[in-house]
Design a protein around this motif. Structure first.
Motif, PDB file in Angstrom:
ATOM      1  N   GLY A  48       0.811  -1.201   0.000  1.00 48.39           N
ATOM      2  CA  GLY A  48       0.000   0.000   0.000  1.00 48.39           C
ATOM      3  C   GLY A  48       0.846   1.253   0.000  1.00 48.39           C
ATOM      4  N   PRO A  49       0.209   2.420   0.113  1.00 48.48           N
ATOM      5  CA  PRO A  49       0.967   3.656   0.294  1.00 48.48           C
ATOM      6  C   PRO A  49       1.815   3.561   1.556  1.00 48.48           C
ATOM      7  CG  PRO A  49      -1.376   4.086  -0.093  1.00 48.48           C
ATOM      8  CD  PRO A  49      -1.241   2.623   0.146  1.00 48.48           C
ATOM      9  N   VAL A  50       2.871   4.358   1.608  1.00 51.09           N
ATOM     10  CA  VAL A  50       3.806   4.308   2.731  1.00 51.09           C
ATOM     11  C   VAL A  50       3.677   5.581   3.564  1.00 51.09           C
ATOM     12  CG1 VAL A  50       6.200   4.051   3.437  1.00 51.09           C
ATOM     13  CG2 VAL A  50       5.398   2.933   1.342  1.00 51.09           C
ATOM     14  N   LEU A  51       3.571   5.402   4.876  1.00 55.80           N
ATOM     15  CA  LEU A  51       3.569   6.521   5.813  1.00 55.80           C
ATOM     16  C   LEU A  51       4.883   6.499   6.587  1.00 55.80           C
ATOM     17  CD1 LEU A  51      -0.049   6.279   7.303  1.00 55.80           C
ATOM     18  CD2 LEU A  51       0.719   7.504   5.263  1.00 55.80           C
ATOM     19  N   LEU A  52       5.613   7.610   6.561  1.00 55.60           N
ATOM     20  CA  LEU A  52       6.858   7.736   7.311  1.00 55.60           C
ATOM     21  C   LEU A  52       6.588   8.616   8.525  1.00 55.60           C
ATOM     22  CD1 LEU A  52       9.380   8.350   4.356  1.00 55.60           C
ATOM     23  CD2 LEU A  52       8.654   6.177   5.373  1.00 55.60           C
ATOM     24  N   VAL A  53       6.825   8.066   9.714  1.00 54.59           N
ATOM     25  CA  VAL A  53       6.480   8.746  10.966  1.00 54.59           C
ATOM     26  C   VAL A  53       7.760   9.208  11.657  1.00 54.59           C
ATOM     27  CG1 VAL A  53       5.145   8.607  13.100  1.00 54.59           C
ATOM     28  CG2 VAL A  53       4.515   7.163  11.136  1.00 54.59           C
ATOM     29  N   PRO A  54       7.960  10.516  11.810  1.00 57.86           N
ATOM     30  CA  PRO A  54       9.207  11.015  12.405  1.00 57.86           C
ATOM     31  C   PRO A  54       9.293  10.751  13.891  1.00 57.86           C
ATOM     32  CG  PRO A  54       7.697  12.828  12.014  1.00 57.86           C
ATOM     33  CD  PRO A  54       7.061  11.605  11.416  1.00 57.86           C
ATOM     34  N   GLY A  55      10.480  10.996  14.434  1.00 54.24           N
ATOM     35  CA  GLY A  55      10.719  10.732  15.835  1.00 54.24           C
ATOM     36  C   GLY A  55      10.514  11.935  16.720  1.00 54.24           C
ATOM     37  N   TYR A  56      11.051  11.846  17.911  1.00 56.13           N
ATOM     38  CA  TYR A  56      10.938  12.899  18.919  1.00 56.13           C
ATOM     39  C   TYR A  56      11.451  14.222  18.347  1.00 56.13           C
ATOM     40  CZ  TYR A  56      11.616  15.167  23.493  1.00 56.13           C
ATOM     41  OH  TYR A  56      11.577  16.016  24.565  1.00 56.13           O
ATOM     42  N   SER A  72      11.052   6.410  -6.019  1.00 59.73           N
ATOM     43  CA  SER A  72      11.666   5.954  -7.270  1.00 59.73           C
ATOM     44  C   SER A  72      11.208   4.547  -7.638  1.00 59.73           C
ATOM     45  CB  SER A  72      13.194   5.982  -7.143  1.00 59.73           C
ATOM     46  OG  SER A  72      13.663   7.302  -6.970  1.00 59.73           O
ATOM     47  N   ALA A  73      10.824   3.786  -6.615  1.00 63.35           N
ATOM     48  CA  ALA A  73      10.317   2.426  -6.847  1.00 63.35           C
ATOM     49  C   ALA A  73       8.819   2.419  -7.131  1.00 63.35           C
ATOM     50  CB  ALA A  73      10.617   1.553  -5.634  1.00 63.35           C
ATOM     51  N   GLY A  74       8.234   3.615  -7.224  1.00 61.20           N
ATOM     52  CA  GLY A  74       6.818   3.713  -7.573  1.00 61.20           C
ATOM     53  C   GLY A  74       5.864   3.741  -6.402  1.00 61.20           C
ATOM     54  N   ARG A  75       6.378   3.893  -5.176  1.00 67.30           N
ATOM     55  CA  ARG A  75       5.503   3.894  -4.011  1.00 67.30           C
ATOM     56  C   ARG A  75       4.973   5.295  -3.724  1.00 67.30           C
ATOM     57  NH1 ARG A  75       6.378  -0.790  -0.994  1.00 67.30           N
ATOM     58  NH2 ARG A  75       4.422  -0.247   0.066  1.00 67.30           N
ATOM     59  N   ASP A  76       3.752   5.357  -3.259  1.00 61.54           N
ATOM     60  CA  ASP A  76       3.145   6.602  -2.794  1.00 61.54           C
ATOM     61  C   ASP A  76       3.622   6.822  -1.359  1.00 61.54           C
ATOM     62  OD1 ASP A  76       0.938   8.113  -1.240  1.00 61.54           O
ATOM     63  OD2 ASP A  76       0.328   8.429  -3.311  1.00 61.54           O
ATOM     64  N   LEU A  97      -1.751  10.323  13.338  1.00 62.83           N
ATOM     65  CA  LEU A  97      -1.339   9.301  12.375  1.00 62.83           C
ATOM     66  C   LEU A  97      -2.560   8.585  11.806  1.00 62.83           C
ATOM     67  CD1 LEU A  97       0.686   7.481  10.919  1.00 62.83           C
ATOM     68  CD2 LEU A  97       0.950   6.177  13.040  1.00 62.83           C
ATOM     69  N   ALA A  98      -3.510   8.247  12.658  1.00 60.41           N
ATOM     70  CA  ALA A  98      -4.742   7.595  12.192  1.00 60.41           C
ATOM     71  C   ALA A  98      -5.490   8.495  11.215  1.00 60.41           C
ATOM     72  CB  ALA A  98      -5.630   7.251  13.387  1.00 60.41           C
ATOM     73  N   HIS A  99      -5.539   9.788  11.516  1.00 63.96           N
ATOM     74  CA  HIS A  99      -6.222  10.752  10.646  1.00 63.96           C
ATOM     75  C   HIS A  99      -5.533  10.835   9.282  1.00 63.96           C
ATOM     76  CE1 HIS A  99      -8.333  14.391   9.416  1.00 63.96           C
ATOM     77  NE2 HIS A  99      -7.163  14.955   9.169  1.00 63.96           N
ATOM     78  N   VAL A 100      -4.206  10.912   9.295  1.00 66.40           N
ATOM     79  CA  VAL A 100      -3.462  10.984   8.037  1.00 66.40           C
ATOM     80  C   VAL A 100      -3.653   9.704   7.225  1.00 66.40           C
ATOM     81  CG1 VAL A 100      -1.148  11.113   7.026  1.00 66.40           C
ATOM     82  CG2 VAL A 100      -1.766  12.609   8.934  1.00 66.40           C
ATOM     83  N   ALA A 101      -3.605   8.558   7.902  1.00 65.58           N
ATOM     84  CA  ALA A 101      -3.777   7.284   7.207  1.00 65.58           C
ATOM     85  C   ALA A 101      -5.143   7.207   6.533  1.00 65.58           C
ATOM     86  CB  ALA A 101      -3.605   6.129   8.191  1.00 65.58           C
ATOM     87  N   ALA A 102      -6.180   7.658   7.230  1.00 67.07           N
ATOM     88  CA  ALA A 102      -7.531   7.641   6.645  1.00 67.07           C
ATOM     89  C   ALA A 102      -7.582   8.501   5.391  1.00 67.07           C
ATOM     90  CB  ALA A 102      -8.548   8.125   7.677  1.00 67.07           C
ATOM     91  N   GLY A 103      -6.924   9.651   5.434  1.00 67.72           N
ATOM     92  CA  GLY A 103      -6.898  10.521   4.266  1.00 67.72           C
ATOM     93  C   GLY A 103      -6.148   9.903   3.103  1.00 67.72           C
ATOM     94  N   VAL A 104      -5.027   9.243   3.387  1.00 63.17           N
ATOM     95  CA  VAL A 104      -4.242   8.605   2.332  1.00 63.17           C
ATOM     96  C   VAL A 104      -5.022   7.452   1.698  1.00 63.17           C
ATOM     97  CG1 VAL A 104      -2.187   7.194   1.908  1.00 63.17           C
ATOM     98  CG2 VAL A 104      -1.999   9.292   3.247  1.00 63.17           C
ATOM     99  N   LEU A 105      -5.691   6.656   2.518  1.00 63.87           N
ATOM    100  CA  LEU A 105      -6.491   5.551   1.986  1.00 63.87           C
ATOM    101  C   LEU A 105      -7.622   6.068   1.110  1.00 63.87           C
ATOM    102  CD1 LEU A 105      -6.652   3.228   5.140  1.00 63.87           C
ATOM    103  CD2 LEU A 105      -5.388   2.805   3.019  1.00 63.87           C
ATOM    104  N   ALA A 106      -8.254   7.159   1.543  1.00 62.75           N
ATOM    105  CA  ALA A 106      -9.344   7.739   0.748  1.00 62.75           C
ATOM    106  C   ALA A 106      -8.813   8.309  -0.565  1.00 62.75           C
ATOM    107  CB  ALA A 106     -10.050   8.820   1.560  1.00 62.75           C
ATOM    108  N   ARG A 107      -7.668   8.960  -0.505  1.00 65.11           N
ATOM    109  CA  ARG A 107      -7.093   9.580  -1.709  1.00 65.11           C
ATOM    110  C   ARG A 107      -6.638   8.554  -2.734  1.00 65.11           C
ATOM    111  NH1 ARG A 107      -1.874  10.328  -2.864  1.00 65.11           N
ATOM    112  NH2 ARG A 107      -1.176  10.103  -0.687  1.00 65.11           N
ATOM    113  N   THR A 108      -6.040   7.467  -2.267  1.00 58.46           N
ATOM    114  CA  THR A 108      -5.452   6.479  -3.171  1.00 58.46           C
ATOM    115  C   THR A 108      -6.398   5.336  -3.521  1.00 58.46           C
ATOM    116  OG1 THR A 108      -4.519   5.210  -1.338  1.00 58.46           O
ATOM    117  CG2 THR A 108      -3.148   6.982  -2.283  1.00 58.46           C
ATOM    118  N   GLY A 109      -7.429   5.133  -2.697  1.00 56.84           N
ATOM    119  CA  GLY A 109      -8.310   3.983  -2.909  1.00 56.84           C
ATOM    120  C   GLY A 109      -7.689   2.679  -2.458  1.00 56.84           C
ATOM    121  N   ALA A 110      -6.554   2.751  -1.774  1.00 61.03           N
ATOM    122  CA  ALA A 110      -5.886   1.535  -1.294  1.00 61.03           C
ATOM    123  C   ALA A 110      -6.644   0.952  -0.104  1.00 61.03           C
ATOM    124  CB  ALA A 110      -4.445   1.845  -0.898  1.00 61.03           C
ATOM    125  N   THR A 111      -6.363  -0.300   0.197  1.00 64.43           N
ATOM    126  CA  THR A 111      -7.021  -0.963   1.325  1.00 64.43           C
ATOM    127  C   THR A 111      -6.119  -1.059   2.550  1.00 64.43           C
ATOM    128  OG1 THR A 111      -6.331  -3.132   0.491  1.00 64.43           O
ATOM    129  CG2 THR A 111      -8.502  -2.316  -0.206  1.00 64.43           C
TER     130      THR A 111
END
Length: 265
Positions: A48-56, A72-76, A97-111
């Protein structure tokens, strides 16, 4: 039998019986829903799309090489912006993070999404997966140098007034947040990988970045001479290769020294 009861007693009996039936029906629905939810794991063969979560501290700049490699490998790829510069309550960060993930899933149509959490970002991701319902949306969770069992630096910081914000306090060993997370098993469904370095100078002791129930691998297990420290993990070429190779369509590999030359090139 009911006809032999007095009218008032008959009405009471019928009312109680009705409540019992409702309770049974409700519990039956709960069981069906629970079984149904468990019967629909995320498809591990579909990245699926990739979420990168920063640290402290919330800095996103460390993800430059990793984000570029994955794109470059074609990942969102989405680099998550956490509230309060990622210094506040870890639960609030997990909610974002949950809010961002919901938005990404809605935008991409990924599961599903693949999540990479660096340092405290890995703990934030765990909060979402273990307690916020994220297990139904996450396919792979990779943590990089995350203080799953706390760090002594946070414990020391807590001794100095004003030196340790809420997130820092929650990353001390045996904090209520970490104690709660580590007292429960990782949810079934997602696949987990914890990457860490024996040279970590922030997560102390370094092995605190290992995660029970996950595949845990130190950078030095793959490349013994790699001396990467905590701040360099997201940019280390070997770590980037480990992440990219672990969130593809194939199962997470059993990483070892035979992979060093390929990942280092």
């Amino acid at each position: 039998m009911l006809s032999s009861l007095a009218p008032a007693r008959r009405r009471l009996t019928l009312a109680v019986g009705g409540l019992v039936l409702v309770a049974i029906a409700a519990s039956g629905v709960a069981v069906v829903v629970g079984r149904d939810g468990a019967a629909r794991p995320v498809d591990q063969a579909v990245p699926g799309p990739v979420l990168l979560v920063p640290g402290y501290g919330g800095s996103t700049s460390a993800f430059g090489r990793l984000a570029s490699t994955l794109r470059s490998a074609g990942r969102d790829v989405t680099v998550v912006q956490l509230p309060d510069q990622a210094l506040g309550d870890l639960q609030r960060q997990a909610d974002e993070l949950a809010h961002v993930a919901a938005g990404v899933l809605a935008r991409t149509g990924a599961t599903s999404v693949d999540v990479v959490g660096y340092s405290a970002g890995g703990v934030v991701a765990r909060l979402w997966v273990q307690e916020g319902g994220g297990a139904s949306s996450v396919r792979r969770l990779v943590t990089l140098g995350s203080p799953h069992h706390g760090t002594q630096l946070a414990a020391l910081g807590s001794l100095v007034a004003g030196a340790c914000p809420v997130a820092c306090q929650q990353l001390a060993p045996e904090s209520p947040v970490l104690a709660r997370l580590n007292s429960a098993p990782l949810p079934r469904g997602p696949r987990y990988l914890a990457v860490w370095t024996t040279q970590d100078d922030v997560v102390v002791p370094a092995a605190s970045a290992e995660l029970d129930g996950a595949t845990s691998v130190s950078v030095q297990q793959v490349c013994p001479t790699d001396g990467v420290r905590h701040s360099g993990l997201p940019e280390d070429v070997v770590v980037v290769g480990l992440v990219a190779g672990s969130i593809g369509a194939e199962p997470i590999p059993a990483w070892g020294p035979s992979d060093c030359a390929r990942l280092s090139s």
